[in-house]
Design a protein around this motif. Sequence first.
Motif, mmCIF file in Angstrom:
data_model
loop_
_atom_site.group_PDB
_atom_site.id
_atom_site.type_symbol
_atom_site.label_atom_id
_atom_site.label_comp_id
_atom_site.label_asym_id
_atom_site.label_seq_id
_atom_site.Cartn_x
_atom_site.Cartn_y
_atom_site.Cartn_z
ATOM 1 N N THR A 1 -6.003 20.808 -35.399
ATOM 2 C CA THR A 1 -5.589 21.380 -34.532
ATOM 3 C C THR A 1 -4.009 21.395 -34.169
ATOM 4 O O THR A 1 -3.787 19.954 -34.279
ATOM 5 C CB THR A 1 -6.364 21.391 -33.158
ATOM 6 O OG1 THR A 1 -6.077 20.042 -32.472
ATOM 7 C CG2 THR A 1 -7.808 21.749 -33.296
ATOM 8 N N ASP A 2 -3.167 22.155 -33.697
ATOM 9 C CA ASP A 2 -1.849 22.035 -33.400
ATOM 10 C C ASP A 2 -0.902 21.122 -34.365
ATOM 11 O O ASP A 2 -0.345 20.229 -33.941
ATOM 12 C CB ASP A 2 -2.106 21.169 -31.760
ATOM 13 C CG ASP A 2 -2.809 21.996 -30.928
ATOM 14 O OD1 ASP A 2 -2.590 23.236 -30.783
ATOM 15 O OD2 ASP A 2 -3.223 21.323 -30.204
ATOM 16 N N ILE A 3 -0.922 21.382 -35.556
ATOM 17 C CA ILE A 3 -0.317 20.652 -36.514
ATOM 18 C C ILE A 3 1.293 21.542 -36.382
ATOM 19 O O ILE A 3 1.541 22.135 -37.358
ATOM 20 C CB ILE A 3 -0.744 20.502 -37.814
ATOM 21 C CG1 ILE A 3 -2.452 20.040 -37.803
ATOM 22 C CG2 ILE A 3 0.243 19.484 -38.844
ATOM 23 C CD1 ILE A 3 -2.412 18.634 -37.133
ATOM 24 N N GLN A 4 1.846 21.083 -35.365
ATOM 25 C CA GLN A 4 3.196 21.778 -35.075
ATOM 26 C C GLN A 4 4.273 21.060 -34.718
ATOM 27 O O GLN A 4 3.890 19.894 -33.961
ATOM 28 C CB GLN A 4 2.804 23.026 -34.161
ATOM 29 C CG GLN A 4 2.023 24.120 -34.781
ATOM 30 C CD GLN A 4 1.382 24.859 -33.475
ATOM 31 O OE1 GLN A 4 0.215 24.509 -32.840
ATOM 32 N NE2 GLN A 4 2.048 26.115 -33.031
ATOM 33 N N HIS B 1 -1.500 9.537 -40.887
ATOM 34 C CA HIS B 1 -3.104 9.678 -40.831
ATOM 35 C C HIS B 1 -3.637 11.154 -41.171
ATOM 36 O O HIS B 1 -4.620 11.440 -41.857
ATOM 37 C CB HIS B 1 -3.635 9.064 -39.825
ATOM 38 C CG HIS B 1 -3.657 7.519 -39.745
ATOM 39 N ND1 HIS B 1 -3.729 6.490 -38.767
ATOM 40 C CD2 HIS B 1 -3.531 6.470 -40.864
ATOM 41 C CE1 HIS B 1 -3.684 5.375 -38.908
ATOM 42 N NE2 HIS B 1 -3.530 5.369 -40.308
ATOM 43 N N ILE B 2 -3.021 12.005 -40.109
ATOM 44 C CA ILE B 2 -3.311 13.352 -40.464
ATOM 45 C C ILE B 2 -2.704 13.891 -41.985
ATOM 46 O O ILE B 2 -3.570 14.525 -42.474
ATOM 47 C CB ILE B 2 -2.418 14.291 -39.535
ATOM 48 C CG1 ILE B 2 -3.155 14.057 -38.050
ATOM 49 C CG2 ILE B 2 -2.459 15.761 -39.849
ATOM 50 C CD1 ILE B 2 -2.552 14.576 -36.907
ATOM 51 N N LYS C 1 -3.957 15.361 -47.342
ATOM 52 C CA LYS C 1 -3.946 15.274 -48.897
ATOM 53 C C LYS C 1 -5.277 14.754 -49.539
ATOM 54 O O LYS C 1 -5.381 15.424 -50.743
ATOM 55 C CB LYS C 1 -2.961 13.909 -48.933
ATOM 56 C CG LYS C 1 -2.573 13.399 -50.320
ATOM 57 C CD LYS C 1 -1.743 12.209 -50.466
ATOM 58 C CE LYS C 1 -1.109 11.858 -51.805
ATOM 59 N NZ LYS C 1 -2.215 11.390 -52.717
ATOM 60 N N CYS C 2 -5.833 14.123 -48.956
ATOM 61 C CA CYS C 2 -7.405 14.040 -49.421
ATOM 62 C C CYS C 2 -7.969 15.187 -49.740
ATOM 63 O O CYS C 2 -8.718 15.341 -50.686
ATOM 64 C CB CYS C 2 -8.281 12.845 -48.728
ATOM 65 S SG CYS C 2 -9.808 12.434 -49.299
ATOM 66 N N ALA C 3 -8.119 15.853 -48.595
ATOM 67 C CA ALA C 3 -8.971 17.325 -48.606
ATOM 68 C C ALA C 3 -8.339 18.215 -49.651
ATOM 69 O O ALA C 3 -9.095 18.641 -50.561
ATOM 70 C CB ALA C 3 -8.912 18.038 -47.422
ATOM 71 N N LYS C 4 -6.864 18.138 -49.885
ATOM 72 C CA LYS C 4 -6.533 18.920 -50.982
ATOM 73 C C LYS C 4 -6.678 18.385 -52.606
ATOM 74 O O LYS C 4 -7.047 19.304 -53.249
ATOM 75 C CB LYS C 4 -4.908 19.102 -50.892
ATOM 76 C CG LYS C 4 -4.699 19.880 -49.575
ATOM 77 C CD LYS C 4 -5.105 21.321 -49.739
ATOM 78 C CE LYS C 4 -4.684 22.340 -48.374
ATOM 79 N NZ LYS C 4 -5.058 23.555 -48.300
ATOM 80 N N ALA D 1 -6.381 9.488 -36.107
ATOM 81 C CA ALA D 1 -5.627 10.550 -36.330
ATOM 82 C C ALA D 1 -5.555 11.485 -35.108
ATOM 83 O O ALA D 1 -5.458 12.482 -35.268
ATOM 84 C CB ALA D 1 -6.001 11.422 -37.532
ATOM 85 N N ILE D 2 -5.641 11.009 -34.111
ATOM 86 C CA ILE D 2 -5.673 11.574 -32.764
ATOM 87 C C ILE D 2 -5.046 11.043 -31.768
ATOM 88 O O ILE D 2 -4.721 9.636 -31.861
ATOM 89 C CB ILE D 2 -7.116 11.489 -32.363
ATOM 90 C CG1 ILE D 2 -8.207 12.296 -33.045
ATOM 91 C CG2 ILE D 2 -7.063 12.219 -30.900
ATOM 92 C CD1 ILE D 2 -9.551 12.368 -33.125
#
Length: 225
Positions: free
Chosen positions: A13-16, A42-43, A48-51, A180-181
């Motif tokens: 959320t909110d990666i802005q 960390h985000i 990166k891992c997900a991709k 990551a929060i």
Amino acid sequence: MQLEKKRTALVVTDIQNEFLVETGSYYPMIADKLKELNVFDHIEDLLKCAKENDYYVIHSPHYYYPSDLQWVAPNNAITDYLVKLPAGFVGRKDPVDLEGFHGSGADYPERLKKYLMDGKTANTSPHKGLSCLSNDLIRQLRMRRIEKVIMAGPVGNLCLENHMRDIVEAGFEVAMVRDAIAAGQNDEGDAYQAAMVNFRFIANAIWTTEDTVKRMKAAAEADKQ
């Protein structure tokens, strides 16, 4: 909570810029925790891992348009304050006009655009309050047959927590990635700690980024067998 690659998505959320870049209007409220926990990196590690392992990624952004200034009904305190900021909090000119968007608070950090704008990440319609009830996030999960959700984002006690509550109530398993929060503070205390207490009561798991990446890679390897 055990991950199954085909049934798992990373939700952020909110990666802005407004939240993650020093020029953002919200950044000062959460800067200490962003730096302490190395949240931005960390985000990126999660994305990166997900991709690299072909996980679904769904991003729920926060946008306001000039027409939203017509609101006269009371909202929650933080939204009422932010939407009236002179600079226009996560402001966009129009839903279909990107004039002035590039580099604005509403835009994505340059470093993360390669993950969020790769044609595979689902960037949902904007959430106008704190939760995802006003956008299509739940539908995006359902249409992919997702059952397990990994979650991260810079505003842990507001948008991220409310998204998590909606997702849990909708019947999904949720793991929160604690480093990551971020979150801020007010006169009542530490909002990050408050979020962690609630996550411990509500979420199915709370992991570190390192642990989450290991679990994601392991589930991806198991999926190949």
